[in-house]
Scaffold this active site. Structure first.
Site, PDB file in Angstrom:
ATOM      1  N   SER A 156      -1.352  -5.995  -6.919  1.00  0.00           N
ATOM      2  CA  SER A 156      -2.710  -6.167  -7.408  1.00  0.00           C
ATOM      3  C   SER A 156      -3.415  -7.284  -6.644  1.00  0.00           C
ATOM      4  CB  SER A 156      -2.682  -6.409  -8.918  1.00  0.00           C
ATOM      5  OG  SER A 156      -3.962  -6.284  -9.485  1.00  0.00           O
ATOM      6  N   ASP A 250      -5.544   4.637 -11.544  1.00  0.00           N
ATOM      7  CA  ASP A 250      -5.841   3.223 -11.323  1.00  0.00           C
ATOM      8  C   ASP A 250      -7.206   3.114 -10.643  1.00  0.00           C
ATOM      9  OD1 ASP A 250      -5.951   0.543 -10.597  1.00  0.00           O
ATOM     10  OD2 ASP A 250      -4.098   0.563  -9.445  1.00  0.00           O
ATOM     11  N   HIS A 280      -2.066   1.359 -13.015  1.00  0.00           N
ATOM     12  CA  HIS A 280      -2.044   0.002 -12.468  1.00  0.00           C
ATOM     13  C   HIS A 280      -1.019  -0.837 -13.240  1.00  0.00           C
ATOM     14  CE1 HIS A 280      -3.861  -3.244 -10.143  1.00  0.00           C
ATOM     15  NE2 HIS A 280      -3.637  -4.012 -11.197  1.00  0.00           N
TER      16      HIS A 280
END
Length: 310
Positions: A156, A250, A280
């Site tokens: 991320s 995501d 995610h």
């Protein structure tokens, strides 16, 4: 369809976060994340020892967590940047990931406790992570790692930082030999289809992303800087080989996909994992989801191959 094995994980995850007050401060969010991660922590993998060190940086000494396999050999190394929207998370919240990479590949993983936004906006985190890579190479003998087999990676926001580091160090003696980018954000363009298709996806909601981006880059001009938005680099030629893992459901899916395309167009070898059925943050669900565990195994196998051919 989202992988149904993720349902049990999401139930536990959402329950943990449900106690967060609407007016919670960044500090309160960070404290709760640490608590949730501790409650959900998996057993320590056999053969992995953890320790801490400090990296001298311009403004402070930055703590790093060192997860190392106990095989006693000089090992390859991954410098890992945790996720958390640049504003929360730590080497401890992501220890399940780093310890399992260390165990799977019998290697060392150094996880960086970089400065967090909004108190410390861009470019502070980039510079601290960059300095951690340089420190690791300069201290390879002391760390018992191979200075020629140092990769960078992260998930991320940490994937964004890892990609930025490869740009910052390109063409230098400290350039990493590979990059592992796990559902990374690579620019601030929210017009991509995945943002619309997955606007209300689990774990990461599009509605909150403008605030996240503003906290990290309060100066809008910085959002055009390739160290904040690696996708916008003038050239991607000469960057290290990459493994890019995205998740089907995501908002950031197309960030990873478009970055993979740009790297390939620049002649950079890319392994791309589409993350079918995943969301995610899916590596947090390894206890519950076989696909999450399989994805981590593929990442480790790719890393091992990179190390073997260096």
């Amino acid at each position: 369809m989202i992988n149904p094995e993720l349902d049990a994980f999401l139930s536990v995850w959402d329950k943990g976060w449900s106690v967060l007050p609407a007016n919670a401060s960044p500090k309160e969010r960070r404290l709760l994340f640490e608590y949730i991660a501790e409650r959900m922590r998996l057993p320590r993998p056999e053969g992995v020892t953890s320790s801490v060190r400090f990296v001298p940086c311009e403004k402070r000494n930055v703590l790093v967590r060192v997860d190392r396999h106990d095989d006693g050999c000089t090992q390859p190394c991954l410098i890992y940047m945790h996720g958390g929207a640049w504003a929360q998370g730590s080497p401890m919240t992501h220890a399940d990931i780093t310890m399992r990479i260390a165990a799977e590949n019998k290697q060392t993983v150094i996880s960086v406790d970089y400065a967090l936004a909004p108190e410390h906006p861009f470019p502070r985190a980039v510079y601290e992570c960059r300095d951690a890579v340089k420190w690791a190479k300069d201290n390879a003998a002391d760390l018992d790692i191979d200075p020629n087999r140092i990769a960078v990676g992260g998930d991320s926001a940490g994937g964004n930082l890892a990609a930025a580091i490869t740009i910052a160090l390109r063409g230098t003696a400290y350039a990493p030999m590979a990059q592992l980018l796990i559902y990374p954000g690579t620019d601030f363009d929210m017009s991509k289809p995945s943002y619309t298709e997955n606007a209300d996806a689990p774990l990461l909601k599009v509605a909150g992303m403008p605030t996240v981006n503003a906290n990290y880059c309060p100066n809008e001009e910085d959002r055009q800087n390739p160290l904040a938005a690696p996708s916008l680099a003038e050239s991607h030629v000469g960057l290290p080989q990459a493994y890019i893992a995205v998740a089907q459901y995501d908002p950031l899916r197309d960030d990873g996909a478009s970055y993979a395309d740009k790297l390939r167009a620049a002649g950079v070898p890319v392994e791309f994992d589409t993350g079918e059925g995943l969301i995610h943050g899916y590596l947090r669900a390894m206890e519950y989801c076989a696909a999450s565990r399989a994805s981590l195994a593929r990442m480790c196998a790719w890393l091992a191959n990179c190390y073997a051919t260096e």
